[in-house]
Design a protein around this motif. Structure first.
Motif, PDB file in Angstrom:
ATOM      1  N   ALA A  45     -38.025 -70.928 115.891  1.00 43.49           N
ATOM      2  CA  ALA A  45     -38.073 -72.338 115.512  1.00 43.49           C
ATOM      3  C   ALA A  45     -39.091 -73.127 116.316  1.00 43.49           C
ATOM      4  N   ASN A  46     -39.541 -72.578 117.416  1.00 43.17           N
ATOM      5  CA  ASN A  46     -40.483 -73.273 118.297  1.00 43.17           C
ATOM      6  C   ASN A  46     -41.901 -73.167 117.719  1.00 43.17           C
ATOM      7  N   ALA A  47     -42.492 -74.313 117.380  1.00 41.98           N
ATOM      8  CA  ALA A  47     -43.833 -74.311 116.783  1.00 41.98           C
ATOM      9  C   ALA A  47     -44.882 -73.746 117.724  1.00 41.98           C
ATOM     10  N   ALA A  48     -44.579 -73.684 119.023  1.00 39.86           N
ATOM     11  CA  ALA A  48     -45.532 -73.154 119.994  1.00 39.86           C
ATOM     12  C   ALA A  48     -45.542 -71.633 120.035  1.00 39.86           C
ATOM     13  N   THR A  49     -44.558 -71.015 119.411  1.00 37.17           N
ATOM     14  CA  THR A  49     -44.528 -69.552 119.378  1.00 37.17           C
ATOM     15  C   THR A  49     -45.604 -69.034 118.433  1.00 37.17           C
ATOM     16  N   PRO A  50     -46.486 -68.162 118.887  1.00 37.64           N
ATOM     17  CA  PRO A  50     -47.547 -67.639 118.007  1.00 37.64           C
ATOM     18  C   PRO A  50     -46.940 -66.975 116.775  1.00 37.64           C
ATOM     19  N   ILE A  51     -47.465 -67.308 115.616  1.00 34.34           N
ATOM     20  CA  ILE A  51     -46.904 -66.785 114.381  1.00 34.34           C
ATOM     21  C   ILE A  51     -46.982 -65.260 114.339  1.00 34.34           C
ATOM     22  N   ASP A  52     -48.013 -64.687 114.947  1.00 38.88           N
ATOM     23  CA  ASP A  52     -48.146 -63.227 114.947  1.00 38.88           C
ATOM     24  C   ASP A  52     -47.010 -62.547 115.692  1.00 38.88           C
ATOM     25  N   ALA A  53     -46.372 -63.260 116.615  1.00 39.64           N
ATOM     26  CA  ALA A  53     -45.281 -62.671 117.393  1.00 39.64           C
ATOM     27  C   ALA A  53     -43.975 -62.648 116.608  1.00 39.64           C
ATOM     28  N   LEU A  54     -43.984 -63.228 115.405  1.00 42.24           N
ATOM     29  CA  LEU A  54     -42.749 -63.344 114.626  1.00 42.24           C
ATOM     30  C   LEU A  54     -42.709 -62.430 113.410  1.00 42.24           C
ATOM     31  N   ALA A  55     -43.623 -61.486 113.334  1.00 41.97           N
ATOM     32  CA  ALA A  55     -43.653 -60.597 112.167  1.00 41.97           C
ATOM     33  C   ALA A  55     -42.337 -59.854 111.999  1.00 41.97           C
ATOM     34  N   HIS A  56     -41.759 -59.431 113.102  1.00 42.26           N
ATOM     35  CA  HIS A  56     -40.498 -58.687 113.023  1.00 42.26           C
ATOM     36  C   HIS A  56     -39.346 -59.565 112.538  1.00 42.26           C
ATOM     37  N   ALA A  71     -38.657 -72.018 107.542  1.00 41.59           N
ATOM     38  CA  ALA A  71     -38.987 -73.443 107.612  1.00 41.59           C
ATOM     39  C   ALA A  71     -40.309 -73.710 108.323  1.00 41.59           C
ATOM     40  N   ARG A  72     -40.914 -72.685 108.896  1.00 42.50           N
ATOM     41  CA  ARG A  72     -42.184 -72.884 109.612  1.00 42.50           C
ATOM     42  C   ARG A  72     -43.316 -73.156 108.630  1.00 42.50           C
ATOM     43  N   ARG A  73     -44.150 -74.126 108.988  1.00 41.55           N
ATOM     44  CA  ARG A  73     -45.225 -74.532 108.083  1.00 41.55           C
ATOM     45  C   ARG A  73     -46.480 -73.689 108.232  1.00 41.55           C
ATOM     46  N   ASP A  74     -46.485 -72.796 109.215  1.00 39.27           N
ATOM     47  CA  ASP A  74     -47.684 -71.980 109.437  1.00 39.27           C
ATOM     48  C   ASP A  74     -47.507 -70.553 108.921  1.00 39.27           C
ATOM     49  N   LEU A  75     -46.614 -70.377 107.953  1.00 37.46           N
ATOM     50  CA  LEU A  75     -46.364 -69.043 107.419  1.00 37.46           C
ATOM     51  C   LEU A  75     -47.564 -68.531 106.622  1.00 37.46           C
ATOM     52  N   PRO A  76     -47.989 -67.280 106.853  1.00 38.39           N
ATOM     53  CA  PRO A  76     -49.044 -66.685 106.013  1.00 38.39           C
ATOM     54  C   PRO A  76     -48.520 -66.514 104.585  1.00 38.39           C
ATOM     55  N   PRO A  77     -49.401 -66.553 103.600  1.00 39.28           N
ATOM     56  CA  PRO A  77     -48.978 -66.427 102.193  1.00 39.28           C
ATOM     57  C   PRO A  77     -48.137 -65.184 101.908  1.00 39.28           C
ATOM     58  N   GLN A  78     -48.498 -64.067 102.529  1.00 40.49           N
ATOM     59  CA  GLN A  78     -47.733 -62.845 102.260  1.00 40.49           C
ATOM     60  C   GLN A  78     -46.318 -62.917 102.817  1.00 40.49           C
ATOM     61  N   TRP A  79     -46.137 -63.671 103.879  1.00 45.41           N
ATOM     62  CA  TRP A  79     -44.800 -63.858 104.439  1.00 45.41           C
ATOM     63  C   TRP A  79     -43.963 -64.752 103.517  1.00 45.41           C
ATOM     64  N   VAL A  80     -44.608 -65.751 102.953  1.00 42.57           N
ATOM     65  CA  VAL A  80     -43.917 -66.649 102.027  1.00 42.57           C
ATOM     66  C   VAL A  80     -43.382 -65.859 100.836  1.00 42.57           C
ATOM     67  N   GLU A  81     -44.222 -64.967 100.314  1.00 38.35           N
ATOM     68  CA  GLU A  81     -43.805 -64.137  99.182  1.00 38.35           C
ATOM     69  C   GLU A  81     -42.593 -63.290  99.541  1.00 38.35           C
ATOM     70  N   ARG A  82     -42.598 -62.766 100.734  1.00 40.83           N
ATOM     71  CA  ARG A  82     -41.494 -61.888 101.151  1.00 40.83           C
ATOM     72  C   ARG A  82     -40.203 -62.684 101.344  1.00 40.83           C
ATOM     73  N   LEU A  83     -40.323 -63.839 101.953  1.00 40.11           N
ATOM     74  CA  LEU A  83     -39.138 -64.653 102.190  1.00 40.11           C
ATOM     75  C   LEU A  83     -38.556 -65.213 100.891  1.00 40.11           C
ATOM     76  N   ALA A  84     -39.396 -65.395  99.891  1.00 43.96           N
ATOM     77  CA  ALA A  84     -38.918 -65.890  98.597  1.00 43.96           C
ATOM     78  C   ALA A  84     -37.976 -64.899  97.935  1.00 43.96           C
ATOM     79  N   ALA A  85     -38.034 -63.646  98.363  1.00 44.75           N
ATOM     80  CA  ALA A  85     -37.167 -62.610  97.799  1.00 44.75           C
ATOM     81  C   ALA A  85     -36.010 -62.271  98.744  1.00 44.75           C
ATOM     82  N   VAL A  91     -32.200 -68.937 103.429  1.00 40.12           N
ATOM     83  CA  VAL A  91     -33.613 -68.618 103.667  1.00 40.12           C
ATOM     84  C   VAL A  91     -34.448 -69.177 102.526  1.00 40.12           C
ATOM     85  N   ARG A  92     -34.031 -68.928 101.310  1.00 38.74           N
ATOM     86  CA  ARG A  92     -34.773 -69.409 100.147  1.00 38.74           C
ATOM     87  C   ARG A  92     -34.715 -70.932 100.037  1.00 38.74           C
TER      88      ARG A  92
END
Length: 290
Positions: A45-56, A71-85, A91-92
């Motif tokens: 939830a911390n916006a200061a956490t690098p997005i790359d560190a949250l892949a897992h 809820a993070r606004r810096d999600l890569p498009p491919q992550w958005v697709e995955r979370l939508a499912a 989560v959705r």
């Protein structure tokens, strides 16, 4: 800095560290993989956490972590697709209001089987007009209500929603700054307290409609009308003999504030005794009535 780079043994302390925006990125990255769920959630939830560190976190076993990730606004498009499912509805739901979603993902979520997911899309800041149209016809009034609350709603859709009999939908219509004076006047006479209150909360409510609501049977509504920016001083003065003491107090408090402000006085202190005395007076003592 040295202290922040030393991970505490206490999960509570690590969670506090994960919540701090000044925690070094390297520490936040480590906390994002912590064995404790609340710590991982705080790091995600911390916006200061690098997005790359949250892949897992995309596949975290605990849905609470995935929910805050969605809820993070810096999600890569491919992550958005995955979370939508994602199998978790929350989560959705969180994703549905996330500006990181593009139109294609929103369209997918707008067809979700869960009512609250579709409602989240209706509340998305950039929900496309085509999706607004479809969601305005959703079988669930709760979803329609979310559309009604939009500031960018097309007048045609607003008129369609105004034909609803559902209180939540009509309350959303009544709050719309695009609602016409005629429509607000009609809703000001609705039997539901919630709908009439929504009209009062509309910053564009015209004086003529507010005058109608100044005679509302519910004292709270009359008190709210007194505070409305579009309610005229003359109309307020006519409410000085209102049966409810709180309404009378607000009327006299308004004129006291106006007087003090015109004199350049400080109004931050306690209300003058004269206001309290006037507010406590009985309406039958008034020489004039509304």
């Amino acid at each position: 800095p040295e202290l922040l780079e030393t991970l505490p043994e206490s999960p509570l302390q690590r969670r506090g560290l994960a919540q701090q925006p000044r925690t070094p990125a390297s520490v936040l990255s480590a906390l994002a993989s912590d064995v404790d769920v609340p710590v991982r959630r705080a790091a995600a939830a911390n916006a200061a956490t690098p997005i790359d560190a949250l892949a897992h976190a995309l596949t975290d076993a605990d849905a609470a972590v995935r929910r805050v990730l969605a809820a993070r606004r810096d999600l890569p498009p491919q992550w958005v697709e995955r979370l939508a499912a994602d199998a978790d509805e929350w989560v959705r739901r969180n994703l549905g209001r996330n500006p990181a979603c593009d139109a294609a993902v929103l369209a997918r979520l707008a067809a979700d089987s869960a009512t609250e997911v579709r409602r989240s899309v209706a509340r998305h800041p950039h929900c496309p007009p085509a999706l607004q149209e479809g969601l305005a016809a959703d079988p669930e009034p709760w979803v329609q209500a979310a559309v009604a609350y939009r500031d960018d709603l097309a007048p045609r859709l607003l008129r369609r929603l105004a034909r609803s009999t559902d209180v939540d939908v009509l309350a959303g219509v009544a709050r719309s700054t695009s609602a016409s004076p005629y429509l607000l006047r009609r809703l000001a006479g609705h039997e539901s307290d919630d709908v009439r209150r929504a009209v009062i909360l509309n910053p564009q409510a015209p004086l003529a409609v507010l005058r109608v609501l100044s005679r509302d049977p519910y004292a709270l509504h009359r008190a709210m009308v007194v505070e409305h920016a579009n309610f005229s001083p003359a109309a307020r003065w006519r409410m000085r003999a209102d049966p409810d003491v709180q309404v009378r107090y607000r009327v006299f408090a308004f004129f006291a504030r106006s007087k003090l402000q015109s004199q350049g006085a400080d109004t931050a202190g306690a209300a003058p005794a004269a206001i309290v005395s006037a507010a406590d007076s009985s309406p039958k003592d008034e020489k004039e009535t509304r």
